[in-house]
Design a protein around this motif. Structure first.
Motif, PDB file in Angstrom:
ATOM      1  N   GLU A  86      42.569  37.578  39.957  1.00  8.40           N
ATOM      2  CA  GLU A  86      42.745  39.015  39.723  1.00  8.40           C
ATOM      3  C   GLU A  86      41.439  39.646  39.238  1.00  8.40           C
ATOM      4  O   GLU A  86      41.081  40.738  39.657  1.00  8.40           O
TER       5      GLU A  86
ATOM      6  N   TYR B 157      48.582  43.816  25.064  1.00  8.35           N
ATOM      7  CA  TYR B 157      48.850  44.874  26.047  1.00  8.35           C
ATOM      8  C   TYR B 157      49.041  46.214  25.342  1.00  8.35           C
ATOM      9  O   TYR B 157      48.457  47.235  25.725  1.00  8.35           O
TER      10      TYR B 157
ATOM     11  N   ILE C 100      43.355  49.214  33.954  1.00  2.85           N
ATOM     12  CA  ILE C 100      44.187  48.517  34.953  1.00  2.85           C
ATOM     13  C   ILE C 100      44.520  47.143  34.373  1.00  2.85           C
ATOM     14  O   ILE C 100      43.626  46.319  34.143  1.00  2.85           O
TER      15      ILE C 100
ATOM     16  N   THR D 232      43.675  41.227  32.862  1.00  2.11           N
ATOM     17  CA  THR D 232      45.003  40.650  33.088  1.00  2.11           C
ATOM     18  C   THR D 232      45.536  40.210  31.731  1.00  2.11           C
ATOM     19  O   THR D 232      44.766  39.894  30.815  1.00  2.11           O
TER      20      THR D 232
ATOM     21  N   ARG E 227      46.950  43.760  34.795  1.00  2.00           N
ATOM     22  CA  ARG E 227      47.868  43.056  35.689  1.00  2.00           C
ATOM     23  C   ARG E 227      48.382  41.787  35.005  1.00  2.00           C
ATOM     24  O   ARG E 227      47.727  41.214  34.133  1.00  2.00           O
ATOM     25  N   ASP E 228      49.544  41.347  35.477  1.00  2.00           N
ATOM     26  CA  ASP E 228      50.203  40.164  34.898  1.00  2.00           C
ATOM     27  C   ASP E 228      49.638  38.909  35.552  1.00  2.00           C
ATOM     28  O   ASP E 228      49.711  38.746  36.767  1.00  2.00           O
ATOM     29  N   ASP E 229      49.058  38.037  34.702  1.00  2.00           N
ATOM     30  CA  ASP E 229      48.548  36.761  35.250  1.00  2.00           C
ATOM     31  C   ASP E 229      49.581  35.651  35.124  1.00  2.00           C
ATOM     32  O   ASP E 229      49.303  34.504  35.431  1.00  2.00           O
TER      33      ASP E 229
END
Lengths: 388, 466
Positions: free
Chosen positions: A89, A51, A75, A36, A77-79
């Protein structure tokens, strides 16, 4: 269509289907790597750099045939800069989605929360965006540091400050793990270096709190201010200092000065600001692959990398190296390999102690001079003399 | 002259040396004046740079120690910090040993000297209470204006790392450089002087000495030409000298020859003078004798006249010989052929010989000394006079032939006088005439032999050994 042409069409159809099916079949399923990042929220600015670095690595590793011959599927994801969201997550990705490896989130608080999940699942993780001392005081076996310690972030600044004959420093910090450690380290090293600490004050991104801090400094001004804060609070206090015309001889801030856009965002207040950095995208830094990384990252993202990007990319390098060396995606074997690893990444020396602290890396001190970052400490890597 | 010439060269040499020394001294002073500021700047820069380098190296040792503490996470361990501090002290001491004429001093915040500056005469107070800020360049402490000092402050150890160079050491390189410059200039001047002297000696003095030595030999008659080694002024001087002594040699030879000729001439003249006196006396004696003889035969007035004529002719022939001697400037020898030719002409006039009598001559070139020339002349005179007077009548025609042969190969002069006249009677042939008597006597006198044939005309042959 005639009867004579049917077998030929069938053969062609069969070949086409086989070509389409073969890459997706067999044991060549992708190695799924989860992470994340704070794509939104307080930590969005440094997270964005991480990122882009993660994605660059994914692109490069797959273009070279993946890891162990398997494609890498990253993968992210935005925390939302929230440790709890991040931890949840990571738990889901490991427990429910069967990811095989993880990369770290950004910030000490989030890394601290996430590492609680990964440690319990024996998932090795390289903290590519955190340096708070709290991370290493828990005796974790599967967490490794990439940054030098937050505690030591301002040693170079205080050293230069004292050598310049300056005295009287105020410390403002946000009350979180990373910034507390950085502030505590500053206080400790100021004493060691014989620099008087005029005050130590907690701040936040709240403008009133910042105003109080600025007023306190104005009431008892010294030669310097150390600001240990994430971007919102840091930009906030910088803006108020500028607004009130308060210009200490030396200002040092965590995190934000290393970002390439700092000068654009802070304006004239950026000039002369010091900041601790783990690395700088300057080609004179003589580590293997540094020049290629800067070139590729800039081409890939259109921006020069910050140390956050360099650190994230280095973490990916070490994961790749470990998996390749071990020859399988074996968490324990990978953990053992990293624990014993003594190597050089694109941002410099990598070596951890028993607690996973980074002890090989040498931090830098940068200063914005005439609209650009210059390394001013340590002397062996400096690109310019400090200006007070 | 020699002393003068040597004295003449010495002042010139001294003058040149003096000019060179003065010029060299002025050049050295000017050079030093021009050189000293940049020299001072250069060494000042070097001094400052070395001091700054020393402090740089010292602080690097401190930084290295701090780095070690940080890496090992031992910066909070006082014992380890102290160990690292002592190690830094040792290493900085080793650095100081690598610098000459430079002291590395460490002073802590309590103004304690952790590394001594070394020289006892250094005032340590100049190292106390220094500002923490490093000076941009090394500076002179107020306690010792000529000295230089640079420092850095290392906060972790609370040390001032001071590089110090005393005023004496600061100025030493400049002083040394000045000495080197002065020495070099002096050496250069000396080498120049030596070279100049050698060149002067080789190119000027030595050739001049050679010319002088050669010139000094000229009065003693030594006229050796000098070798011409160069095509410069001295070469041309040598050529001129050689030309001069060659000319002098030629002239000397001419003079020598002239002297010899004059001596010879003088000798001849002396002999001649004696001879002349002798001749005059002899001739006068001859004349006296002739006149006496002739006078004994005088009987008539006509005889007397004739005797005068004969005597005159005889004296003329004698005078003719002396005249020729005078004209030819050779007072010892007489060209007999010329004398005989002239005598013939005079006798022809004296006796008024008519056109009917021809006189033919065939006379070889012949020179004879005066001793024999006079008797020979008298013989010819007598023979021709006899022929002219007695051989022919007044209207007779005839030919008188006179031959003078120089029989060199035989060493004999042969004189033949012949005519185709009456010939000699017995009476004349027996020496009864004075003329024939003279011919015989004179022939005998000069050692000649005489043949007289009067049978067909008269033919007289006289042979005289040469």
């Amino acid at each position: 269509m005639t009867a004579r042409s049917f077998p030929l069409i069938a053969i062609l159809f069969g070949l086409t289907i086989s070509v389409l099916i073969v890459p997706l079949s067999g044991n060549d399923t992708a190695i799924r790597v989860g992470a994340t990042l704070s794509l939104t929220g307080d930590y969005a600015e440094p997270s964005e750099m991480m990122y882009r670095a993660y994605r660059l690595w994914e692109s490069q590793i797959n273009s070279r045939g993946g890891l162990l011959g398997r494609r890498v599927e990253l993968i992210i994801r935005d925390d939302r800069s929230d440790p709890f969201i991040a931890a949840e997550e990571y738990r889901k990705m490991i427990d429910d989605e069967g990811i095989e490896l993880v990369l770290s989130p950004y910030s000490t608080p989030i890394t601290a929360a996430v590492s609680e999940i990964t440690e319990k699942r024996s998932m090795p993780m390289i903290a590519a965006g955190a340096s708070g001392d709290i991370l290493w005081d828990r005796g974790f076996d599967y967490l490794f540091g990439m940054y030098s310690m937050a505690h030591s972030y301002f040693i170079g600044f205080i050293d230069l400050f004292a050598r310049e004959g300056l005295n009287g420093i105020s410390i403002f910090y946000e009350d979180n793990a990373f910034n507390r450690d950085a502030a505590a380290g500053s206080l400790e090293w100021a004493v060691k270096m014989g620099v008087d600490v005029l005050g130590s004050r907690i701040i936040s991104s709240d403008s009133a709190v910042i105003a109080d801090a600025v007023a306190a400094y104005t009431a008892r001004p010294g030669d310097g201010i150390i600001i240990c804060a994430y971007p919102d609070a840091a930009y906030g206090i910088l803006a108020q200092l500028e607004e009130k015309g308060v210009r200490p001889r030396a200002v040092a801030i965590t995190i934000i000065p290393v970002h390439p856009d700092f000068s654009l965002k802070a304006g004239s207040a950026a000039e002369g600001v010091f900041g601790p950095s783990q690395w700088e995208p300057m080609e004179r830094i003589p580590f293997p692959g540094t020049r290629e990384f800067i070139r590729d990252f800039t081409a890939y993202t259109g921006k020069a990398p910050s140390y956050h990007a360099g650190s994230a990319y280095s973490a990916c390098q070490i994961i790749s190296q470990a998996v390749t060396a071990v020859g399988r995606v074996d968490r324990q074997a990978i953990r053992n390999y990293i624990s014993d690893l003594d190597t050089v990444t694109v941002i410099g020396h990598f070596k951890n102690d028993r607690q996973g602290r980074q002890v090989g890396h040498t931090p830098l001190l940068i200063q914005w001079q005439n609209g650009r970052k210059e390394i001013v400490y340590p002397r062996s890597m400096k690109t310019a003399d400090p200006v007070f | 002259m020699n002393t003068l010439s040597r004295r003449g060269a010495l002042p010139l040499i001294i003058l040149i040396l003096g000019v060179l020394v003065i010029a060299g001294t002025i050049a050295t002073i000017v050079f030093l004046q021009l050189l000293t500021p940049p020299l001072w700047d250069y060494f000042d820069q070097r001094n400052r740079t070395s001091l700054e380098l020393a402090t740089q190296l010292a602080i690097e040792e401190c930084e290295s120690g701090l780095d070690t503490l940080l890496r090992l996470r031992l910066s909070d361990e006082p014992s380890m910090v102290e160990t690292i501090r002592k190690d830094a002290l040792l290493r900085i001491g080793e650095i100081a040993e690598n610098f000459t004429h430079l002291s590395l001093v460490i002073v802590n915040d309590r103004n304690e000297l952790l590394i001594d500056p070394g020289p006892e005469n250094v005032n340590p107070s100049m190292f106390f209470d220094l500002p923490r800020k490093m000076p941009e360049r090394a500076l002179a402490p107020s306690e010792e204006p000529g000295a230089l000092m640079h420092w850095r402050y290392f906060p972790f150890f609370r040390w001032h790392l001071i590089a110090y160079r005393s005023s004496g050491d600061v100025q030493a390189p400049v002083k040394m450089a000045r000495k080197v410059v002065v020495s070099s200039m002096l050496c250069t001047i000396l080498v120049l002087l030596g070279t100049l002297l050698l060149v002067f000696n080789y190119y000027i003095q030595h050739p001049l000495k050679q010319v002088i030595k050669a010139a000094e030999g000229v009065p003693d008659g030594v006229m050796e030409p000098l070798p011409v080694l160069r095509n410069d002024e001295l070469g041309r001087l040598t050529i001129t000298f050689n030309t001069m002594i060659n000319s002098l040699g030629e002239k000397q030879k001419l003079i020598q020859k002239s002297v010899e000729e004059m001596q010879k001439s003088l000798h001849e003249k002396e002999i001649l003078l004696q001879e002349v006196h002798h001749r005059v006396r002899n001739n006068l004696n001859v004349i006296i004798s002739l006149l006496n003889l002739r006078s004994q035969t005088l009987t008539t007035k006509e005889d007397a006249v004739q005797a005068f004529v004969e005597s005159t002719n005889r004296i003329r022939s004698m005078a003719m010989i002396h005249g020729q001697l005078y004209e030819t400037k050779d007072f010892a020898n007489v060209r007999v052929d010329q004398f005989i030719g002239s005598l013939i002409g005079d006798l022809r006039l004296a006796y008024a010989v008519g056109e009917g009598i021809r006189i033919e001559t065939a006379l070889d070139d012949l020179t004879l000394d005066i001793v024999r020339s006079v008797p020979l002349g008298l013989i010819v005179n007598e023979c021709l006079s006899n022929a002219l007077r007695h051989a022919y009548g007044v209207d007779d025609t005839g030919t008188i032939r006179v031959f003078l042969k120089n029989a060199v190969g035989e060493g004999i002069l042969e004189l033949v006088i012949e005519d185709d006249g009456r010939g000699i009677t017995e009476k004349h042939g027996k020496k009864r005439g004075l003329g024939m008597l003279l011919i015989h006597e004179l022939s005998t006198q000069i050692g000649g032999t005489l043949e007289i044939d009067g049978s067909r005309g008269t033919r007289i042959i006289l042979r005289i050994p040469l």
